[in-house]
Structure formats: structure tokens, C-alpha cells
Design an enzyme around this catalytic site. Structure first.
Site, PDB file in Angstrom:
ATOM      1  N   ASP A  78       0.439  -6.654 -13.399  1.00 59.75           N
ATOM      2  CA  ASP A  78       1.854  -6.276 -14.209  1.00 59.75           C
ATOM      3  C   ASP A  78       1.664  -8.070 -14.429  1.00 59.75           C
ATOM      4  OD1 ASP A  78       3.900  -7.297 -12.445  1.00 59.75           O
ATOM      5  OD2 ASP A  78       3.739  -5.223 -11.808  1.00 59.75           O
TER       6      ASP A  78
ATOM      7  N   GLU B 216     -33.307  -6.773  -3.605  1.00 60.30           N
ATOM      8  CA  GLU B 216     -31.733  -7.024  -3.863  1.00 60.30           C
ATOM      9  C   GLU B 216     -30.938  -8.362  -3.522  1.00 60.30           C
ATOM     10  OE1 GLU B 216     -30.432  -1.936  -2.751  1.00 60.30           O
ATOM     11  OE2 GLU B 216     -30.562  -3.903  -1.206  1.00 60.30           O
TER      12      GLU B 216
ATOM     13  N   ASN C 265       0.879  -1.231  -0.152  1.00 62.86           N
ATOM     14  CA  ASN C 265       0.319   0.014   0.179  1.00 62.86           C
ATOM     15  C   ASN C 265       1.057   1.416   0.158  1.00 62.86           C
ATOM     16  OD1 ASN C 265      -2.525  -0.578  -0.364  1.00 62.86           O
ATOM     17  ND2 ASN C 265      -3.003  -1.286   1.999  1.00 62.86           N
TER      18      ASN C 265
HETATM   19  C1  GLA Z   1      -5.600  -1.707   0.566  1.00 66.60           C
HETATM   20  C2  GLA Z   1      -6.646  -1.868  -0.934  1.00 66.60           C
HETATM   21  C3  GLA Z   1      -8.274  -2.602  -0.465  1.00 66.60           C
HETATM   22  C4  GLA Z   1      -8.075  -2.513   1.352  1.00 66.60           C
HETATM   23  C5  GLA Z   1      -7.539  -1.629   2.022  1.00 66.60           C
HETATM   24  C6  GLA Z   1      -7.298  -2.166   2.837  1.00 66.60           C
HETATM   25  O1  GLA Z   1      -6.362   0.256  -0.012  1.00 66.60           O
HETATM   26  O2  GLA Z   1      -6.492  -2.777  -1.876  1.00 66.60           O
HETATM   27  O3  GLA Z   1      -8.572  -3.466  -0.776  1.00 66.60           O
HETATM   28  O4  GLA Z   1      -7.614  -4.710   1.344  1.00 66.60           O
HETATM   29  O5  GLA Z   1      -5.959  -1.645   1.161  1.00 66.60           O
HETATM   30  O6  GLA Z   1      -6.083  -1.437   4.247  1.00 66.60           O
END
Ligand code: GLA
Length: 751
Positions: A536, A616, A482
Site C-alpha cells: 500500500d 542459463e 507474516n
Molecule cells: C515470507 C516472505 C518470503 C520469505 C518467508 C521467510 O513468506 O514473503 O519471501 O521471506 O517469509 O519465512
């Protein structure tokens, strides 16, 4: 035979079913690139090269006395070198022991082998021995002993070629590689458009198409991952190329770290493309006897347009890059709790969601971020891969068993490459993070990067993740990453070798992923990097699917998935139905559009299903049934882009390879008063075949009114009519109208 060598004339032709790639060892031992295009046999294409004394373009010493028209500055080459008279972007730049930066490669020999070469420690296209041949061309610099082995893999049936290079120091002194690209290719006469895929977090892989101009143009990443911003996949195509016609070449780099793709139109209007590891974050010392292996590029050429190009790339990635049992096994429809709960959940809440989802037909429950360490927001806990049993109210095994008892498989989220400052791991091993001593590091999402270039870090993560996977009934892992890497530095290398950090990090990541995926072959791994920040072909070698974007807005997803489809198959595109108003955009697309967009991917859910209305829920049951019914067609069939989202209606088609059936899906992105009919030409059908065409509106309420439309609910038409004449879609009757068109072969003309 895929590889034809004419040793007398030094001509090497790589032949695939429909293409030829040719090179030639010339009278000075230079490896020229002489052709890449539609299949032409093995004629020596060097007759096309027009030599002329180009002022200010120098000549290699051996040619200079007599051949002032012979210059590396304009000759088309296979692997250009920096510092010896070729001023275009180079493939190889070497700092020699004396501080000079020059390298001059001449062919020593070459050989052909059956099968496709492999690259230990790196992702690479794989094939059965009978499906491929490999060529190895050895070149050397006579002064320093730098030797380069160019590696070529040819998959004739697929029209796919791969390239990589291995550089060895056979001299007596250390040298430093400052640039070591994987591919260099020159076109003498073609004038190409360049299609690249740019983006940002939540808006990845948007295609841009521009005519290549004089000067160097480039896309790349120095973020440590291949990035949201530019994808390591590119297309060169003739300006007239469309989805269905025209010459185009696609290049996909099997690498997940810093990369650079450069193109230059030179002084005499020739085009060069160079692709490889980004030199800005790269300097690799080769001691005498040591080698460096570059990652691989796979590429293909077709004169059948962008659609055909994509279908070849889809096939090669699906069948020769993605590995393991999940490459081909039917993947489960999953539900992920991230957008349903974020960090705010208990074990009971998760089980509640899982039970409800199971009753709708969902097969796998994924517990996202927040289940470990001290992790109730994104400021702490990363690195502490120990379940938070207090929050879960039970052990991980017990939670997994409760989910299993609800009829669902169980999966977890991890982000092993990152660490929070507020974590036990950081407190125990502050030197395990990527940080320059004496400097405050750049933070992102309040987290640091774990130094995956270090063996002990790799071992620790392998041990921790293995322990978790063995401790509970876990059948799926979402592997996240991240933040971008900055402050590149590793405590494990001396100052002279710091330039190796970025690539060693990627090698470390690949080693960890290889070990875990081999140790846990039954676990389905999904890649992720804040959505599609590391989407990738390199990652797809380890994780056969990747979360395509953190943006789950169905209408935005049409654009993101449209761009992604140019280089990557549908089976790799992680896509979920989420709640409305959408958490990223605030927009509210109907459930039918959300389902349709997610179905053009791996198909899953990411919302609190306990809060849905019964209507739904019924609609979702229907979506899952539709997806299951067409699973093979969607995941393994041929994919056709019939209309881009920007045209007012996104339309795509999945067709069986034998044309036996097809499914067309359409989502209107713009609705106008007094609308003009939307018309598409289908593809991939049998011309003589007669197809039953069934149009449905997958919205159960609105859909019941379909018989009132002017469009016949069902009719029988020939493939030729549907392809040449086309299909007019029923008019949209509301925002984001979805139409689903099923085509079933029910006979042949004349029968
Ligand atoms: C990233 C991922 C999300 C989620 C968050 C959790 O942003 O892309 O899908 O898993 O981390 O922190």
C-alpha cells in the site's frame, strides 16, 4: 493559483492543470461537494443540485420549517455525519458523553496555505512549497464541541489532490469516535463502474470491474495489515472507460492497517464513496482538548482512461510518496536465498551462492529467514534477533565481509512484528504479544504478533534492529510481516481504550520504520507481508519497494503485476527470477519469460545459481545487461499496459517521457495452432518521430533463428504509424514466447 476561494458565495475550487474539485458552504453552513472532474474554472457548480421534498428524507431543524426540499439525505457533501439525517455511509460517527450518537457539522471558517500539509507520525504526500497548496476547512458541532478540520493538499502540476481530517474535542466531556473516515465524496450524475483489487496469499491484486449498483458495496481489511485480500486502492470510472479514453478517478489510501472503502448508489442514483480506517476495529476516545488525525487519501481524475490514471499515480507515488536516497538512486539487482535454500543453509553455502551470483552481474546478496535465534523452521525463534553464529559459521560481520569480498552488497531479512511462543523474547515478555488475557490466541504460521502499539516494544525493536544493522556491513533490509492480527488487545490500555489498539499498532509500526529509515538512510528497505499482503501507499512512504507476491511463477506474476500496475509504479514492485518447476505452481516457464516478468519490477533472483547450466548463466548475464541498459526507462519512464495477460499475450511498454525511446515487452500466455496475429497499438511516442524498431527474442538459442521470421529484424517507422496503425508481433513459436521490441528515435518526419 491552485486554490480559489469566493468568500461571498462560499465557493472553494481546487484547481489542478486538468481538473477541478469544488465545494461550497451553503446558506446553512453545510459543506457541499459540488464538482470533481475535468477543469472548469471556478463557476459555482451548485446550480446543478436539484432539490425536492423526498419523502422520508428529513430536514435539518433550521431548514425544516421552510425548506422541506433541503435534506442531508440527498445533498452531496464533503464529510457526512452519522445520526443527523443522512442515511448513506457516513464519514464520522461519534458516541457522545450522554450515549447518543449524533454529530452535525457546520463550517466555521477556512484558510489556504502555501505548500503541502504534513501529518506527523503518518505517511503523507510531500512536495516543495512551490509545488502545492493546502486548504483547511474548520467545521464544528454546536452541541458537543466536536470540531473537524478537513485538510486538502493540491498538487496542480500532477492533477493530484489529497485529503485527511483532524478531529478535536473542544467540549467539556470525553467523546468516542466510532468512525473517522479520511474521505467522503459524492457524485450526483455520474454512473460509475467500480474497480477493486482482490486476491489471496500468492495471488494478489486481481482487478474486478463491476457497475456500481444500488446498495452499499465495500472492500476492506480487519486483518491488521492492508491485506492480500483487498487492496486500499480503488478506481471509479465511466462504463465506457478503456486504457486510453474515458473518465476515471483513482483513490489510494496511505495506510497499512484496517481500512474500509464503501460505495453506495443512493435512492436518487447518486454515488458516494467513503474511505478510511475500518470502523469495526476502531473506537477512539477523545478527552477534552484531544485530537485525532486520520490517515491520508490521495486521488486523481482524468478523462484520458485507465492508463493515464495509472501514470499519474505512478508519478505521485514515485516522486511524492517514496522517500529517501533510494527513492531515486539506482537500486541493486539482488539475489535472495529463500527459494534456493529455505532454512537449510550455512554461511559457506550463502557465500557460494553470492560468489556465483556476483560473476553473473548481481550486486546484492540477501540472506532470508533462518539466520537468527533457534530458527531452522517456522515454529520457533522469531523475536530472538541475535545471529546464529553456529549455523553461519561466523559472526554476522564476518559473513557480511565475506559477501562484500565476493563483490556483493549484503542484506538481511527480518520479521520484527512477530514472535514465536518458542523464543527467548516470548519467555521474557509474555505480555508483549497481542493476546486477550484468559483466552487462547489464534495462531498463524505458529506465531504471535508483538504488540507494536506499546512504546517499550517499539523501543526494544528499534534497539535490536539498530544493533544488528550497526554490527555488520548491511545495506538492505527485507521487512516481513507474516500473519494477520487477531485477538486484538493490548495490555497497555484500560478497557475503555481497547478500541484504539489497531490504529495504535499501525502508528507504532510507522514510528519504528521512521526511526530506522532515518537512522540508516543508506540502507534500502523492502517491505513484505507473506509477499504482497501489505502492498500500500502507506508502506511505500517508508520502504520504496515491496515484495509483490510469494508467488514467483512468471506467468502468474503477469496477472499479479498487471493488477498491481493500476495503482503502483514499477519501481516499487519486488520481482525475482526463480527456479523451475516453480515452487508455488509446479509450472515451468522458460528463463526468457521469467526474466521478462521480473524485469517489469525491481528485478532480482531467487534460486540456487550454483546449480545453473552455463547456457542459463549466459542468459542471465544477458538479462542483467538488458535491465541495466534500460534501467531508467523501466523504473522512471511512463508505463503503458498494451494488452492484459488474459488476452493471450501480456504486452507492456516503457516510454521515455519525451518519447525519445521506448521498450515493449510481450509474453505469450496462450499459443494456438494456425495462430491469429497479435496486434498492439503503441503509445507515448512522438507522432512525427521516426523510430528504429528492433525486435529480439531474448532466448539466446531460439533467438538466433529470428532472421528466419517473416517479421523484419529492423525497420524504421513513424510514431504516428506505430500508434495509429500499430505493431503486429511476430508469431509465437513456443510456449511463453517472449518478444522484446526496442524503439529508438532516429529522426523526425520531414527532416
Ligand atoms: C515470507 C516472505 C518470503 C520469505 C518467508 C521467510 O513468506 O514473503 O519471501 O521471506 O517469509 O519465512
Amino acid at each position: 493559483m491552485a486554490i480559489m476561494t469566493d468568500r461571498e458565495n462560499g465557493v472553494i475550487s481546487l484547481q489542478t492543470r486538468r481538473t477541478t474539485y469544488q465545494m461550497k458552504v451553503d446558506q446553512f453552513g453545510v459543506l457541499l461537494h459540488t464538482y470533481y472532474g475535468g477543469r472548469i474554472g471556478s463557476d459555482d457548480m451548485s446550480y446543478q443540485i436539484c432539490t425536492l421534498d423526498r419523502g422520508m428524507s428529513g430536514n435539518p431543524y433550521e431548514a425544516g420549517k421552510t425548506r422541506r426540499d433541503y435534506s442531508l439525505d440527498v445533498l452531496p457533501q464533503e464529510y457526512s455525519c452519522w445520526g443527523t439525517g443522512d442515511y448513506r455511509p457516513s464519514a464520522l460517527k461519534v458516541r457522545n458523553a450522554d450515549g447518543s450518537r449524533a454529530v452535525e457539522l457546520r463550517v466555521v471558517d477556512y484558510r489556504v496555505e502555501e505548500g503541502k500539509y504534513t501529518l506527523p507520525g503518518l505517511p503523507a504526500v510531500y512536495a516543495e512549497e512551490r509545488e502545492a497548496q493546502s486548504l483547511f476547512v474548520r467545521l464544528a458541532d454546536r452541541y458537543t464541541g466536536v470540531e473537524v478540520e478537513l485538510q486538502y493538499g493540491v498538487l496542480p502540476e500532477l492533477d493530484v489532490i489529497t485529503r485527511a481530517a483532524k478531529i478535536t474535542n473542544r467540549g467539556g466531556c470525553a467523546v468516542v469516535l466510532e468512525k473517522a473516515a479520511s474521505l467522503c465524496i459524492d457524485w450526483q450524475f455520474e454512473r460509475y463502474d467500480w474497480i477493486t483489487f482482490h486476491g489471496r496469499h500468492c495471488m494478489e491484486r486481481i482487478p474486478t470491474r463491476q457497475a456500481l449498483r444500488h446498495g452499499v458495496q465495500s472492500v476492506g481489511s480487519t486483518r491488521g495489515g492492508s491485506s492480500h485480500n483487498y487492496n486500499p486502492f480503488t478506481i471509479l470510472c465511466e462504463p465506457s472507460a478503456t486504457e486510453t479514453a474515458g473518465a476515471c478517478c483513482g483513490f489510494s489510501f496511505l495506510y497499512s492497517g484496517d481500512f474500509l472503502m464503501e460505495a453506495e448508489v443512493d435512492q436518487v442514483d447518486q454515488t458516494r464513496l467513503v474511505c478510511g480506517i475500518h470502523p469495526d476495529s476502531f473506537a477512539w476516545t477523545l478527552e477534552p482538548g484531544e485530537s485525532f488525525q486520520t490517515p491520508e487519501v490521495l486521488f486523481t481524475y482524468t478523462d484520458g482512461g485507465l492508463g493515464q490514471l495509472s501514470r499519474t499515480l505512478h508519478r505521485v507515488i514515485r516522486e511524492h510518496v517514496c522517500r529517501g536516497e533510494w527513492a531515486h538512486k539506482r537500486r541493486p539487482v539482488l539475489i535472495n536465498n529463500w527459494e534456493a535454500t529455505y532454512f537449510d543453509f550455512t554461511g559457506d553455502k550463502l557465500v557460494q551462492i553470492a560468489r556465483e551470483a556476483a560473476s553473473l552481474g548481481v550486486e546484492l546478496f540477501v540472506m532470508d529467514d533462518g539466520w537468527f535465534g533457534k530458527r531452522d523452521d517456522d515454529n520457533s525463534g522469531l523475536g530472538d534477533w541475535f545471529p546464529n553464529e553456529k549455523k553461519l559459521g561466523c559472526t554476522l560481520r564476518e559473513l557480511g565481509e565475506r559477501i562484500n569480498a565476493a563483490g556483493m552488497k549484503f542484506g538481511i531479512w527480518v520479521e520484527p512484528e512477530a514472535v514465536s511462543e518458542d523464543s527467548d523474547l516470548y519467555r521474557a515478555h509474555p505480555d508483549w504479544v497481542v493476546q486477550i488475557p484468559g483466552r487462547r490466541p489464534c495462531l498463524a504460521r505458529n506465531q504471535l504478533i508483538l504488540d507494536f502499539s506499546r512504546r517499550e516494544v517499539q523501543e526494544y525493536i528499534i534497539e535490536r534492529v539498530s544493533a544488528i544493522l550497526s554490527s555488520a556491513p548491511i545495506s538492505y533490509v527485507k521487512w516481513d510481516f507474516n500473519r494477520s492480527i487477531s485477538d486484538n488487545f493490548t495490555h497497555s490500555l484500560d478497557p475503555r481504550h481497547q478500541g484504539e489498539f489497531s490504529h495504535r499498532y499501525v502508528l507504532g509500526l510507522y514510528r519504528v520504520l521512521e526511526t530506522l529509515t532515518q537512522t540508516f538512510p543508506h540502507v534500502l528497505f523492502e517491505g513484505c507481508s507473506a509477499g504482497g499482503g501489505r502492498f500500500d501507499a502507506g508502506m511505500l512512504y517508508y520502504t520504496p519497494q515491496i515484495w509483490c507476491s510469494d508467488n514467483t511463477d512468471a506467468i502468474n506474476r503477469l496477472d499479479i503485476q498487471y493488477g498491481t500496475s493500476f495503482g503502483y509504479p514499477i519501481s516499487t514492485v519486488g520481482a525475482h527470477v526463480s527456479a523451475v518447476p516453480n515452487h508455488q505452481t509446479g509450472c515451468s516457464a522458460p528463463l526468457s519469460a521469467r526474466g521478462c516478468a521480473a524485469m517489469a519490477g525491481t528485478f532480482g533472483f531467487e534460486l540456487d545459481v550454483t546449480k545453473l547450466t552455463s547456457a542459463e548463466k549466459e542468459e542471465i548475464r544477458g538479462q542483467i545487461a538488458t535491465f541495466r541498459e534500460h534501467y531508467d526507462l523501466i523504473q522512471n519512464g511512463d508505463y503503458y499496459r498494451l494488452a492484459a495477460p488474459g488476452e493471450g499475450c501480456a504486452v507492456w511498454e516503457f516510454a521515455a517521457r519525451d518519447g525519445g525511446e521506448a521498450l515493449v515487452q510481450a509474453v505469450f500466455t496462450r499459443v494456438e495452432g494456425n495462430p491469429v496475429p497479435f496486434h498492439v497499438h503503441l503509445q507515448g511516442l512522438r507522432a512525427e518521430g521516426r523510430y528504429r524498431v528492433g525486435v529480439t527474442d531474448p532466448d539466446p538459442v531460439q533467438g538466433s533463428k529470428i532472421s528466419k521470421l517473416w517479421f523484419p529484424r529492423e525497420c524504421v517507422v513513424s510514431g504516428a504509424a506505430l500508434e495509429r496503425g500499430g505493431l503486429t508481433l511476430p508469431l509465437p513459436r513456443r510456449e511463453y514466447q517472449v518478444w522484446q521490441v526496442r524503439l529508438t528515435l532516429c529522426g523526425e518526419d520531414g527532416q
